[in-house]
Design a protein around this motif. Structure first.
Motif, PDB file in Angstrom:
ATOM      1  N   GLY A  90       9.901  -1.761 -13.067  1.00 55.06           N
ATOM      2  CA  GLY A  90       9.376  -2.733 -12.119  1.00 55.06           C
ATOM      3  C   GLY A  90       8.055  -3.307 -12.611  1.00 55.06           C
ATOM      4  O   GLY A  90       7.572  -2.955 -13.687  1.00 55.06           O
ATOM      5  N   ASN A  91       7.492  -4.182 -11.814  1.00 58.17           N
ATOM      6  CA  ASN A  91       6.207  -4.789 -12.141  1.00 58.17           C
ATOM      7  C   ASN A  91       5.097  -3.768 -11.892  1.00 58.17           C
ATOM      8  O   ASN A  91       4.935  -3.263 -10.792  1.00 58.17           O
ATOM      9  N   VAL A  94       2.390  -4.783  -9.268  1.00 62.64           N
ATOM     10  CA  VAL A  94       2.890  -4.699  -7.897  1.00 62.64           C
ATOM     11  C   VAL A  94       2.922  -3.241  -7.444  1.00 62.64           C
ATOM     12  O   VAL A  94       2.506  -2.898  -6.337  1.00 62.64           O
ATOM     13  N   SER A  95       3.391  -2.387  -8.335  1.00 63.54           N
ATOM     14  CA  SER A  95       3.457  -0.968  -7.998  1.00 63.54           C
ATOM     15  C   SER A  95       2.065  -0.405  -7.712  1.00 63.54           C
ATOM     16  O   SER A  95       1.875   0.365  -6.765  1.00 63.54           O
ATOM     17  N   ALA A  98       0.916  -1.457  -4.342  1.00 62.30           N
ATOM     18  CA  ALA A  98       1.618  -0.698  -3.305  1.00 62.30           C
ATOM     19  C   ALA A  98       0.977   0.673  -3.125  1.00 62.30           C
ATOM     20  O   ALA A  98       0.738   1.118  -2.000  1.00 62.30           O
ATOM     21  N   PHE A 101      -2.195   0.687  -1.105  1.00 63.97           N
ATOM     22  CA  PHE A 101      -2.007   0.549   0.339  1.00 63.97           C
ATOM     23  C   PHE A 101      -1.467   1.827   0.965  1.00 63.97           C
ATOM     24  O   PHE A 101      -1.939   2.262   2.011  1.00 63.97           O
ATOM     25  N   ILE A 102      -0.455   2.408   0.301  1.00 62.09           N
ATOM     26  CA  ILE A 102       0.154   3.614   0.874  1.00 62.09           C
ATOM     27  C   ILE A 102      -0.904   4.711   0.993  1.00 62.09           C
ATOM     28  O   ILE A 102      -0.984   5.403   2.017  1.00 62.09           O
ATOM     29  N   ILE A 109      -3.826   7.864   8.641  1.00 62.94           N
ATOM     30  CA  ILE A 109      -2.811   8.270   9.629  1.00 62.94           C
ATOM     31  C   ILE A 109      -2.688   9.798   9.675  1.00 62.94           C
ATOM     32  O   ILE A 109      -2.767  10.416  10.741  1.00 62.94           O
TER      33      ILE A 109
ATOM     34  N   MET B 334      -1.126   2.436  10.296  1.00 62.54           N
ATOM     35  CA  MET B 334       0.307   2.579  10.018  1.00 62.54           C
ATOM     36  C   MET B 334       0.827   1.325   9.317  1.00 62.54           C
ATOM     37  O   MET B 334       1.669   1.408   8.421  1.00 62.54           O
ATOM     38  N   VAL B 336      -0.699  -0.534   7.286  1.00 64.53           N
ATOM     39  CA  VAL B 336      -1.093  -0.542   5.879  1.00 64.53           C
ATOM     40  C   VAL B 336      -0.080   0.230   5.043  1.00 64.53           C
ATOM     41  O   VAL B 336       0.290  -0.186   3.939  1.00 64.53           O
ATOM     42  N   ILE B 337       0.401   1.352   5.603  1.00 64.40           N
ATOM     43  CA  ILE B 337       1.421   2.121   4.879  1.00 64.40           C
ATOM     44  C   ILE B 337       2.697   1.310   4.762  1.00 64.40           C
ATOM     45  O   ILE B 337       3.290   1.218   3.685  1.00 64.40           O
ATOM     46  N   GLN B 339       3.138  -1.819   4.869  1.00 64.29           N
ATOM     47  CA  GLN B 339       2.875  -2.898   3.919  1.00 64.29           C
ATOM     48  C   GLN B 339       3.008  -2.381   2.483  1.00 64.29           C
ATOM     49  O   GLN B 339       3.678  -2.991   1.645  1.00 64.29           O
ATOM     50  N   GLY B 340       2.394  -1.239   2.215  1.00 68.09           N
ATOM     51  CA  GLY B 340       2.480  -0.658   0.874  1.00 68.09           C
ATOM     52  C   GLY B 340       3.907  -0.317   0.500  1.00 68.09           C
ATOM     53  O   GLY B 340       4.352  -0.581  -0.618  1.00 68.09           O
ATOM     54  N   LEU B 341       4.651   0.241   1.464  1.00 70.32           N
ATOM     55  CA  LEU B 341       6.033   0.622   1.162  1.00 70.32           C
ATOM     56  C   LEU B 341       6.899  -0.607   0.934  1.00 70.32           C
ATOM     57  O   LEU B 341       7.779  -0.609   0.071  1.00 70.32           O
ATOM     58  N   ILE B 343       5.825  -3.438  -0.283  1.00 71.62           N
ATOM     59  CA  ILE B 343       5.476  -3.930  -1.612  1.00 71.62           C
ATOM     60  C   ILE B 343       6.147  -3.069  -2.675  1.00 71.62           C
ATOM     61  O   ILE B 343       6.676  -3.562  -3.668  1.00 71.62           O
ATOM     62  N   LEU B 344       6.182  -1.750  -2.428  1.00 69.58           N
ATOM     63  CA  LEU B 344       6.785  -0.850  -3.411  1.00 69.58           C
ATOM     64  C   LEU B 344       8.285  -1.105  -3.541  1.00 69.58           C
ATOM     65  O   LEU B 344       8.797  -1.285  -4.642  1.00 69.58           O
ATOM     66  N   ALA B 348       8.023  -3.597  -6.597  1.00 70.59           N
ATOM     67  CA  ALA B 348       8.069  -2.810  -7.829  1.00 70.59           C
ATOM     68  C   ALA B 348       9.436  -2.175  -8.048  1.00 70.59           C
ATOM     69  O   ALA B 348       9.868  -2.016  -9.179  1.00 70.59           O
ATOM     70  N   LEU B 349      10.114  -1.802  -6.974  1.00 65.23           N
ATOM     71  CA  LEU B 349      11.402  -1.130  -7.141  1.00 65.23           C
ATOM     72  C   LEU B 349      12.556  -2.048  -6.754  1.00 65.23           C
ATOM     73  O   LEU B 349      13.611  -1.577  -6.352  1.00 65.23           O
TER      74      LEU B 349
END
Lengths: 324, 380
Positions: A90-91, A94-95, A98, A101-102, A109, B334, B336-337, B339-341, B343-344, B348-349
């Protein structure tokens, strides 16, 4: 001119303290990027490590267990990045986005769910936090003019992770430039096809590089939350991962340069704090925001090719496809 | 890659695969909710009803969506040129400066319908200008645009803090923000649009910039797929070599694309600054520039995909606020997570499930569809 504001022991001391997380993250990025995997997720891995470190340190009552969990979680994120960029092709940018953010969302949380302190972890006390190491004779030699205070204030009296970070500079240099693994690592970042032809697995090499990145980011995060501060607070990395990235580029992907770049960026921040609100000769008061932006500005100027040229590893950012 | 794969029909390529990716992203988000000790199904219910269950909810959802349409288009335009503009956050921030300068200067002089176009121009101009240096450095010096735009995000933040605690702050005020604009620099609300459908609501921040966002989406579609410039942008993105061979100036096309991208990001500032808060505040962008990346990836860089993706994220923002209210263990982070997922998995995937889907289609569809090799049509 009051030189204490510029080169006083307290300024230099805080330079070291500010530089350490940058240095660890910068060296972390060095391994990954030298192997051809761009990583703008350093920030996220640091943050995840910082949270995991503080959470584990407070739950298990030991700073070392905290460090272990910081590394574990950071490596986990690094492997996600590795899977996305190496296996799934993948890019990589981008990864990395991601992962940032995660990590940012996840830390808050889970922190809120587990500790109910608005995303913070409980304050670390006693053994839950690393304590400073006093080197031998620091106090008895303190009286020696000039060198005594330098030894006592600058060299001694830091967290063990500080010494580890600076030790990692020659170690990284040695690994990269004096071992077979290092040679292959650099080769795979420049010309993976050649490495593949030699019968060495590009995938495995890159995965190992990415894992080292995870380990060092874990150290960096643990330094922030288990040593420098007593616990995790929301967004505590505050862009340090990106300054580390800037330092990596500034250092042209070389370990010793990386140390100097991190010390420079650390010094700029320390200087900004020291000079806050005090007018300079000739130019007058420098806004604190300018000092904060200076690392980024310097990196852009470097990237523009005005201070030498920063050439990234040639295969960086490109997933390796074995057959065509 | 020995087995031949079927070339996917368009609906599967643009509909099914993004849907699978999105579903996985939400399933993983559900796991996080579970880890936080709450019921994911109940959380999803609160999210959706919070976003669409009331007139106010819809108003807020569309208000947030407006931001993401602008930033999503910004990222998408750059994507078409093969550029990754990660600097939408900074460009929007600086764009807000343009909006504020127009509003502060003319809010007692002109009516709103004159201030609006002026503010559009100013926000686009400043947003575009902020993208200019990274663009020219990429085109002329080969400096990686991802890194320079990240750096410019931080520089923008410093510049704005400097201005907001200094020159732009009214005398005698402590808060780092400008004075409140007069009524002639407020955008008309669109509450009537929602009441028209029979919903009752208290005031929502939904305003005219939502309409502007839709118009701009159409213009972007026109630009990318119906003009010579758009063709050149796509050529450059698809194959820089072919574009050079065709005599397209690399410098020109990169700089123009990035400035359009920056301008779109800059226009995002109209919505919160002129439409809602009526003053320039610290950090008013609140991550919308980064959501744009998720939105553009989900929407496959096409306005027709970006608008629904933006509404989905608007829903997450609005519903997420309700969620934080209802479930004490879940805060707005929540989103933000999620959003990240997104994007992932959507970014990317994105090719993770493609082989499986292709194999499935290959076995289901007729033999002659199967011949197409996988090498063609790699997405980027």
């Amino acid at each position: 001119m009051d030189w204490h504001l510029y080169l006083g022991l307290n300024v230099l001391d805080s330079t070291i303290r500010i530089s350490v997380p940058l240095l660890l993250a910068c060296l972390a990025g060095l391994y990954s990027e030298r192997s051809g995997v761009f990583d703008i997720g350093l920030e996220g891995k640091m943050l995840a490590g910082a949270f995991a470190g503080a959470a584990a340190a407070s739950s298990f009552g030991s700073a070392w267990i905290g460090l272990f969990f910081a590394i574990l979680v950071s490596v986990g994120f690094a492997l996600v990045h590795g899977f996305a960029s190496i296996t799934a092709r993948g890019n990589q940018i981008v990864s990395g986005v991601a992962i940032n953010f995660i990590a940012a969302g996840g830390a808050v949380i889970l922190g809120q769910a587990w500790f109910k302190q608005g995303g913070r972890t409980p304050s670390l006390v006693g053994d839950e936090r690393f304590s400073v190491v006093t080197l031998p004779f620091a106090d008895s030699l303190g009286g020696v003019p000039l060198l005594g205070p330098v030894y006592r204030e600058l060299v001694s009296g830091h967290y063990i992770l500080v010494y580890f970070a600076f030790l990692m500079v020659p170690v990284t240099w040695w690994v990269l430039f004096r071992t077979r693994f290092g040679l292959r690592l650099r080769a795979v970042g420049e010309n993976p096809a050649a490495v593949d032809t030699a019968g060495i697995s590009v995938t495995f090499l890159r995965y190992r590089a990415v894992m080292i990145t995870g380990i060092l980011c874990g150290f960096s995060g643990a330094y922030l939350s288990v040593a420098q501060n007593a616990g995790f607070v929301k967004d505590m990395t505050a862009g340090k991962g990106f300054i580390a990235l800037a330092a990596l580029i500034f250092a042209k992907w070389r370990p010793v340069n990386a140390m100097f770049a991190c010390l420079l960026f650390g010094y700029l921040e320390a200087l900004g704090i020291s000079l806050q609100g005090k007018p300079l000769p000739v130019i007058g008061t420098v806004p604190v925001q300018f000092m904060q932006a200076l690392p980024y500005i310097l990196t852009v100027i470097l990237l523009a090719g005005f201070i030498g040229k920063a050439i990234p590893p040639r295969a960086g950012g490109v997933p390796y496809v074995k057959e065509r | 890659m020995a087995t031949p794969y079927a070339k996917l029909p368009a609906w599967a390529d643009y509909g099914l695969i993004p849907l699978i990716n999105l579903t996985v992203a939400f399933l993983v988000s559900g796991l996080v909710v579970l880890l936080a000790g709450e019921n994911p199904v109940k959380a999803a219910g609160i999210l959706v009803s919070g976003a669409f269950g009331s007139g106010s909810g819809i108003g807020y959802t569309l208000f947030y969506a407006t931001n993401f349409i602008f930033t999503g288009l910004s990222v998408a335009v750059a994507f078409h040129c093969g550029l990754f503009n990660i600097g939408g956050e900074g460009q929007a921030y600086i764009g807000g400066l343009g909006v504020a300068l127009v509003c502060l200067a003319f809010d007692t002089v002109f009516p709103w319908w004159l201030n609006f176009p002026l503010a559009i121009l100013a926000s686009a101009a400043l947003g575009g200008a902020w993208a200019f240096i990274p663009a020219i450095l990429q085109a002329r010096r080969g400096s990686h645009i991802v890194i320079t735009t990240i750096m410019f995000n931080f520089i923008a933040a410093s510049v704005m803090v400097y201005l907001l605690v200094g020159a732009l702050k009214p005398l005698g005020s402590m808060a780092p923000q400008t004075r409140t604009f007069e009524a002639a620099a407020h955008l008309p609300k669109l509450d009537w649009l929602i009441t028209m459908f029979g919903f009752k609501l208290r005031s929502t921040p939904l305003n005219l910039s939502f309409v502007l966002a839709l118009v701009v989406s159409f213009l972007v579609w026109l630009l990318i797929w119906r003009t010579k410039l758009g063709y050149e942008i796509r050529t450059q993105g698809f194959s820089p070599r072919a574009s050079r061979y065709a005599g397209i100036s690399e410098t020109r096309i990169i700089v123009i694309t990035m400035m359009i991208s920056g301008a779109l990001a800059g226009m995002m500032a109209l919505n919160p600054v002129m439409g809602d808060q009526h003053r320039l505040q610290l950090d008013f962008v609140t991550g919308a520039g980064f959501v744009g990346i998720a939105v553009a990836l989900m929407g496959r860089s096409h306005p027709a995909g970006i608008i629904p993706a933006s509404i989905l994220f608007g829903m997450l923002y609005q519903g997420g606020a309700e969620l934080a209210f209802e479930m004490p263990n879940i805060s707005r982070d929540m989103i933000v997570i999620i959003q990240g997922l997104v994007i992932l998995f959507a970014g990317a995937l994105e090719n993770l499930f493609r082989p499986a889907v292709q194999a499935f289609f290959g076995s289901v569809l007729h033999e002659d569809v199967r011949a197409a090799p996988i090498a063609s049509g790699e997405s980027h």
